[in-house]
Scaffold this active site. Structure first.
Site, PDB file in Angstrom:
ATOM      1  N   SER A  93       0.818  -1.206   0.000  1.00  0.00           N
ATOM      2  CA  SER A  93       0.000   0.000   0.000  1.00  0.00           C
ATOM      3  C   SER A  93       0.859   1.266   0.000  1.00  0.00           C
ATOM      4  CB  SER A  93      -0.954  -0.038   1.204  1.00  0.00           C
ATOM      5  OG  SER A  93      -1.899   0.997   1.138  1.00  0.00           O
TER       6      SER A  93
ATOM      7  N   LYS B  90      -0.780  -4.062  -3.369  1.00  0.00           N
ATOM      8  CA  LYS B  90      -2.095  -3.575  -2.921  1.00  0.00           C
ATOM      9  C   LYS B  90      -2.274  -2.145  -3.409  1.00  0.00           C
ATOM     10  CE  LYS B  90      -5.107  -2.898   1.077  1.00  0.00           C
ATOM     11  NZ  LYS B  90      -5.563  -1.573   0.621  1.00  0.00           N
TER      12      LYS B  90
END
Length: 301
Positions: free
Chosen positions: A178, A203
């Site tokens: 992320s 992600k």
């Protein structure tokens, strides 16, 4: 013999046999304690000595919390006073966190005055285009409605230069996700750092959560992140420029921030034997040597 009384057993402490000298010496007190809020920094930093008496700053970022950029700025100030020649930013096992924090951290390494692209956001046209600009070190967002799928760049914008300009190597692994992937790819795509390690988690979704009547929830993907150069993050991850894995272990050094007596020494002992950190030191050695040669050539000219 009767059952142990409250003075024979202390929760969390190995019990002494009833009637022993240890039990007889045990003393019980009632104390009044006041609760305090404990703020744990996500940043751990230390100076390392490399080849040719050069010193490098090792910085571990465990998560992108609200105070990540401020804590990193303080760490950079301390390492700068130590006279480090380059930096190793360890994002391994960092699961991400606040995207705004990733923008703010990027602003410490990149030059906001040049308006570098940090990431790209592609939405479905249902919620508009998200165009983020970090102004003065804080990320802001502008929403403009659009009926079709589109992609917009998220850029840094400010009137201050980067906190440091020395060479930088970023460490990543399969647990870097992320916001870690956003930062690593931004530094890589803008030519600010060399990224080494393993392909990251991958992600890159932005999801809205809808709670249903039966207690379950529906996650709807409304947008996704891409790297500054437009490459997919979700399901793909960030590809390092050079691969490495710690020798003799499937994991790098102990994750997280060292806490407790002797923890710093143990972590630094692990770091100094970490093959990826050693590789980063070699890259920094080459980079700092090249900078020294360029400075000498400029001085002669």
């Amino acid at each position: 013999a009767g059952s142990p009384g409250p003075r024979d057993i202390v929760p969390g402490v190995p019990a002494a046999p009833a009637g022993s000298a240890a039990a007889a010496a045990m003393e019980h007190r009632t104390l009044r304690l006041r609760r305090e809020r404990l703020e744990l920094s996500p940043v751990y930093a230390a100076a390392m000595h490399g080849e040719d008496d050069r010193t490098y700053g090792y910085i571990r970022l465990a998560a992108f919390s609200q105070h990540a950029a401020a804590d990193m700025l303080r760490a950079l100030g301390t390492l700068g006073r130590d006279g480090v020649d380059g930096y190793i930013l360890d994002l391994r096992n960092n699961p991400g966190g606040l995207v705004n924090a990733a923008m703010d951290v990027a602003g410490l390494w990149l030059d906001p005055r040049a308006h570098p692209v940090v990431l790209r956001i592609q939405d479905r046209g249902t919620g508009g285009d998200l165009v983020g600009r970090a102004r003065g070190g804080a990320a802001a967002a502008e929403i403009a409605s659009a009926p079709q799928v589109s992609e917009k760049a998220v850029v840094l914008d400010g009137d201050r230069g980067p906190a440091v300009s020395a060479p930088l190597v970023v460490l990543v692994n399969r647990q870097s996700a992320s916001a870690s992937e956003i930062l690593a790819s931004a530094l890589q795509d803008n030519g600010r750092a060399t990224v080494i390690g393993e392909p990251t988690f991958g992600k890159g979704k932005i999801q809205s959560v809808y709670e249903l009547g039966d207690g379950s929830a529906l996650f709807v993907t409304v947008a996704k992140y891409k790297t500054a150069s437009g490459l997919e993050i979700d399901g793909m991850g960030v590809m390092p420029s050079q691969t490495c894995r710690p020798i003799g272990s499937s994991q790098p050094t102990s994750p997280g921030i060292p806490i407790g007596p002797g923890a710093d020494a143990r972590v630094m002992e692990e770091v100094e034997q970490d093959s990826c950190v050693l590789t980063a030191e070699q890259l920094l050695h080459s980079a700092t040597r090249d900078l020294s040669l360029q400075a000498r050539a400029t001085a002669r000219a």
